[in-house]
Design an enzyme around this catalytic site. Structure first.
Site, PDB file in Angstrom:
ATOM      1  N   SER A  29       0.821  -1.215   0.000  1.00 26.44           N
ATOM      2  CA  SER A  29       0.000   0.000   0.000  1.00 26.44           C
ATOM      3  C   SER A  29       0.852   1.260   0.000  1.00 26.44           C
ATOM      4  O   SER A  29       0.322   2.374  -0.017  1.00 26.44           O
ATOM      5  CB  SER A  29      -0.916   0.004   1.227  1.00 26.44           C
ATOM      6  OG  SER A  29      -0.163  -0.196   2.411  1.00 26.44           O
ATOM      7  N   THR A 161     -41.660  25.045  -8.351  1.00 28.12           N
ATOM      8  CA  THR A 161     -41.900  23.711  -7.801  1.00 28.12           C
ATOM      9  C   THR A 161     -42.203  22.865  -9.031  1.00 28.12           C
ATOM     10  O   THR A 161     -42.810  23.353  -9.992  1.00 28.12           O
ATOM     11  CB  THR A 161     -43.084  23.673  -6.817  1.00 28.12           C
ATOM     12  OG1 THR A 161     -44.259  24.095  -7.514  1.00 28.12           O
ATOM     13  CG2 THR A 161     -42.870  24.593  -5.625  1.00 28.12           C
ATOM     14  N   SER A 283     -16.342  24.617 -27.313  1.00 29.21           N
ATOM     15  CA  SER A 283     -16.520  23.330 -27.977  1.00 29.21           C
ATOM     16  C   SER A 283     -15.508  23.229 -29.111  1.00 29.21           C
ATOM     17  O   SER A 283     -15.162  24.231 -29.728  1.00 29.21           O
ATOM     18  CB  SER A 283     -17.943  23.246 -28.527  1.00 29.21           C
ATOM     19  OG  SER A 283     -17.989  22.342 -29.614  1.00 29.21           O
ATOM     20  N   LYS A 289     -20.233  27.938 -28.649  1.00 24.47           N
ATOM     21  CA  LYS A 289     -20.523  27.353 -27.338  1.00 24.47           C
ATOM     22  C   LYS A 289     -19.663  27.882 -26.197  1.00 24.47           C
ATOM     23  O   LYS A 289     -18.474  28.136 -26.355  1.00 24.47           O
ATOM     24  CB  LYS A 289     -20.320  25.833 -27.397  1.00 24.47           C
ATOM     25  CG  LYS A 289     -21.273  25.146 -28.342  1.00 24.47           C
ATOM     26  CD  LYS A 289     -22.588  24.859 -27.714  1.00 24.47           C
ATOM     27  CE  LYS A 289     -22.470  23.571 -26.942  1.00 24.47           C
ATOM     28  NZ  LYS A 289     -23.802  23.148 -26.485  1.00 24.47           N
ATOM     29  N   ASN A 291     -19.537  26.305 -22.419  1.00 26.46           N
ATOM     30  CA  ASN A 291     -20.141  25.235 -21.628  1.00 26.46           C
ATOM     31  C   ASN A 291     -19.811  25.349 -20.141  1.00 26.46           C
ATOM     32  O   ASN A 291     -18.680  25.668 -19.784  1.00 26.46           O
ATOM     33  CB  ASN A 291     -19.664  23.879 -22.148  1.00 26.46           C
ATOM     34  CG  ASN A 291     -20.122  23.627 -23.571  1.00 26.46           C
ATOM     35  OD1 ASN A 291     -21.197  24.066 -23.957  1.00 26.46           O
ATOM     36  ND2 ASN A 291     -19.296  22.959 -24.349  1.00 26.46           N
ATOM     37  N   GLU A 296     -20.838  21.067 -14.248  1.00 25.85           N
ATOM     38  CA  GLU A 296     -21.148  19.727 -14.760  1.00 25.85           C
ATOM     39  C   GLU A 296     -20.220  18.679 -14.153  1.00 25.85           C
ATOM     40  O   GLU A 296     -20.647  17.596 -13.751  1.00 25.85           O
ATOM     41  CB  GLU A 296     -21.022  19.701 -16.280  1.00 25.85           C
ATOM     42  CG  GLU A 296     -22.177  20.380 -16.987  1.00 25.85           C
ATOM     43  CD  GLU A 296     -21.964  20.410 -18.489  1.00 25.85           C
ATOM     44  OE1 GLU A 296     -22.613  19.639 -19.188  1.00 25.85           O
ATOM     45  OE2 GLU A 296     -21.125  21.205 -18.962  1.00 25.85           O
ATOM     46  N   TYR A 323      -8.898  -7.002  13.165  1.00 25.68           N
ATOM     47  CA  TYR A 323      -8.329  -6.443  11.942  1.00 25.68           C
ATOM     48  C   TYR A 323      -8.299  -7.486  10.830  1.00 25.68           C
ATOM     49  O   TYR A 323      -7.979  -8.650  11.049  1.00 25.68           O
ATOM     50  CB  TYR A 323      -6.896  -5.932  12.193  1.00 25.68           C
ATOM     51  CG  TYR A 323      -6.256  -5.434  10.904  1.00 25.68           C
ATOM     52  CD1 TYR A 323      -6.455  -4.127  10.471  1.00 25.68           C
ATOM     53  CD2 TYR A 323      -5.511  -6.295  10.106  1.00 25.68           C
ATOM     54  CE1 TYR A 323      -5.915  -3.691   9.269  1.00 25.68           C
ATOM     55  CE2 TYR A 323      -4.962  -5.856   8.901  1.00 25.68           C
ATOM     56  CZ  TYR A 323      -5.171  -4.560   8.489  1.00 25.68           C
ATOM     57  OH  TYR A 323      -4.650  -4.129   7.309  1.00 25.68           O
ATOM     58  N   GLN A 328      -7.182  -2.295   4.516  1.00 32.80           N
ATOM     59  CA  GLN A 328      -6.229  -1.490   3.753  1.00 32.80           C
ATOM     60  C   GLN A 328      -6.943  -0.760   2.609  1.00 32.80           C
ATOM     61  O   GLN A 328      -6.483   0.264   2.130  1.00 32.80           O
ATOM     62  CB  GLN A 328      -5.117  -2.392   3.211  1.00 32.80           C
ATOM     63  CG  GLN A 328      -4.046  -1.667   2.459  1.00 32.80           C
ATOM     64  CD  GLN A 328      -2.812  -2.537   2.267  1.00 32.80           C
ATOM     65  OE1 GLN A 328      -2.099  -2.836   3.216  1.00 32.80           O
ATOM     66  NE2 GLN A 328      -2.585  -2.978   1.042  1.00 32.80           N
ATOM     67  N   LYS A 331      -8.249   3.290   2.338  1.00 31.60           N
ATOM     68  CA  LYS A 331      -7.474   4.514   2.116  1.00 31.60           C
ATOM     69  C   LYS A 331      -7.767   5.235   0.811  1.00 31.60           C
ATOM     70  O   LYS A 331      -8.024   6.446   0.811  1.00 31.60           O
ATOM     71  CB  LYS A 331      -5.985   4.209   2.237  1.00 31.60           C
ATOM     72  CG  LYS A 331      -5.632   3.981   3.683  1.00 31.60           C
ATOM     73  CD  LYS A 331      -4.282   3.417   3.899  1.00 31.60           C
ATOM     74  CE  LYS A 331      -4.277   2.719   5.243  1.00 31.60           C
ATOM     75  NZ  LYS A 331      -5.215   1.569   5.335  1.00 31.60           N
TER      76      LYS A 331
HETATM   77  N1  ARG Z   1      -1.074  -1.396   5.405  1.00 28.81           N
HETATM   78  C1  ARG Z   1      -1.938  -1.961   6.380  1.00 28.81           C
HETATM   79  C2  ARG Z   1      -3.319  -1.275   6.309  1.00 28.81           C
HETATM   80  O1  ARG Z   1      -3.420  -0.309   5.644  1.00 28.81           O
HETATM   81  C3  ARG Z   1      -1.368  -1.757   7.734  1.00 28.81           C
HETATM   82  C4  ARG Z   1      -1.809  -2.765   8.743  1.00 28.81           C
HETATM   83  C5  ARG Z   1      -1.277  -4.083   8.381  1.00 28.81           C
HETATM   84  N2  ARG Z   1      -1.511  -5.043   9.402  1.00 28.81           N
HETATM   85  C6  ARG Z   1      -1.380  -6.317   9.174  1.00 28.81           C
HETATM   86  N3  ARG Z   1      -1.608  -7.116  10.149  1.00 28.81           N
HETATM   87  N4  ARG Z   1      -1.091  -6.794   7.982  1.00 28.81           N
HETATM   88  O2  ARG Z   1      -4.278  -1.699   6.883  1.00 28.81           O
END
Ligand code: ARG
Length: 464
Positions: A29, A161, A283, A289, A291, A296, A323, A328, A331
């Protein structure tokens, strides 16, 4: 760094083969969560300070950690930091660099915590800061709307209305309707902030930890309003993200409704407003035009933000405690929601200053739609007719005006009197657009006096 958090290499004792490149890319990530780096460092420093105070690490360790983090901060800010996919995420990247810089003290930082409570803390800290920026932008947008309202209190707009001309309203009044929406959005954001601003750190992986942590002091250090009270919930709760996405979706829905009106008003068929050229595009084929691309796109991006809300809420459905790696996935939708919202709010505040109102076109449109028919009914009620009878009488008058292709106020007195003998010369005051506006002088009504009072209230509320 704890051994188990060191990806495949560190796990080689347990794993018989390394992770494939594809799986590495799939699970990493870092290329999006590196945006959490400031929150990650702040959380780590607060954790380290508490560990030292509790005697879990030494004062020298703490000093080393602080020194190392200072350097990492500079490296990241200057772009010199080398982010590594092999180290999966922002947390492991920063911790590995810390250990490289300060040795054993870096390896002690992760005592009594897990990435599970760490990431939940980081996201909350980051989101809290973004909410504050968004709240400020919502104030800016309200101020812009109050500004255009104040300049156009006496401009008459046909109120609709069913998108049929209904009754005349002040253009300022119409703008203040959006101020109400964005004021509620502001309130909602600050309410969500209270639940964002609670500390998961110290929940460790899921069950708490064996070290004598002082979680309350970490919360105070980080300016958080409290500590998440159940370790399992602390690491797995993403309600705060969903609530934020819901509040953001509502902001966008309000922006989208406003956009729809701007687009209609700007079209040749309405011609109620012009938007400054810098917010419109031409356009590639039709030279005539202009726009309304900005409204939009904002209307379109509303779908995207509402989509993120759906993504986040579905992400949580069916997850067992505590967890799971699923989390992940919180995000990117959150990041994109924040980016989209901030850009949209900024652009709208600016664009409102670039709107020119065309009062004559608005008045003409109000005159075309028998917008003062209710006023004639109210006039007859004042002369003693029951409202239902007055309503029926006016329907006949509107029919006559339609056949003469004119407004009610253009019918001669003699004609109007055919519908009811109580109608006198003073009827023309009631039938004028401004008379109609002035008559709606109840709290929250469209009479210019009411609109001015609301503007004063908003100005005071938004000052400072
Ligand atoms: N990159 C992970 C997340 O965004 C961090 C937590 C990872 N924890 C784990 N036990 N793999 O959630």
């Amino acid at each position: 760094m704890s051994q188990l958090d060191q990806k495949s290499e560190a796990w080689s004792a347990l794993f018989s083969e390394p992770m494939s490149d594809l799986v590495k890319r799939y699970t990493a990530s870092v290329f999006f969560d590196k945006r959490l780096w400031q929150a990650d460092i702040a959380g780590s420093l607060a954790h380290a300070a508490m560990l030292a105070k509790q005697g879990v690490i030494s004062a020298t360790d703490l000093a080393d950690i602080r020194r190392g983090m200072e350097q990492i901060r500079n490296e990241i800010a200057s772009g010199a930091f080398e982010w590594k996919l092999d180290l999966e995420d922002v947390h492991l990247n920063i911790e590995a660099r810390l250990t490289q810089l300060v040795g054993d003290a870096g390896k002690r930082l992760h005592t009594g915590r897990s990435r599970n409570d760490q990431v939940a803390t980081d996201v909350r800290l980051w989101l809290r800061g973004e909410i504050d920026l968004i709240a400020d932008l919502l104030v800016g947008l309200q101020k812009a709307l109050v500004g255009i309202a104040e300049k156009n209190v006496d401009v008459v707009l046909p109120g609709f209305t069913h998108l049929q001309v209904a009754q005349p309203v002040s253009f300022g009044h119409h703008m203040l309707a959006y101020v109400e929406m964005f004021a509620r959005d502001h309130e909602r954001m600050l309410d969500v902030r209270r639940r964002v601003n609670r500390l998961p750190l110290g929940a460790a992986a899921l069950a708490g930890t064996t070290y004598p942590l002082d979680r309350e002091s970490v919360a105070r250090e980080l300016g958080m309003e409290g500590v998440c009270q159940n370790s399992l919930d602390a690491v797995s709760d993403r309600d705060f993200a969903i609530e934020f996405a819901a509040a953001a979706s509502l902001v966008m829905v309000h922006v989208s409704r406003f956009s729809e009106e701007l687009i209609l008003w700007m079209s040749q068929n309405f011609g109620f407003i012009r938007i400054a050229d810098r917010f419109t595009t031409g356009s590639s084929i039709m030279p005539q035009k202009k726009n309304p691309d900005v409204p939009e796109l904002a209307r379109g991006k509303t779908g995207r933000v509402v989509g993120h809300l759906m993504g986040l809420i579905t992400l949580m459905k069916g997850q067992p405690l505590a967890y799971n790696k699923d989390n992940q996935e919180d995000k990117e939708p959150l990041f994109d929601t924040v980016d989209t919202l901030k850009d949209t709010l900024r652009i709208f505040a600016e664009m409102i200053d670039g709107i020119t109102v065309q009062p004559q076109a608005m008045e003409q449109a109000a005159l075309k739609g028998y917008a003062t028919a209710t006023d004639l009914a109210d006039y007859l009620v004042k002369k003693g007719l029951p409202f239902r009878d007055a309503h029926e009488t006016v329907a006949h008058a509107v029919k006559a005006a339609l056949s003469h292709n004119c407004d009610l106020s253009e019918l001669p007195l003699a004609v109007l009197q055919q519908f009811h003998p109580a109608i006198g010369k003073d009827v023309y005051d009631a039938l004028s657009l401004r008379g109609s506006l002035n008559a709606r002088n109840t709290l929250g009504g469209t009479a210019p006096a009411q609109v001015r009072a609301q503007i004063a209230r908003h100005k005071q509320r938004l000052a400072g």
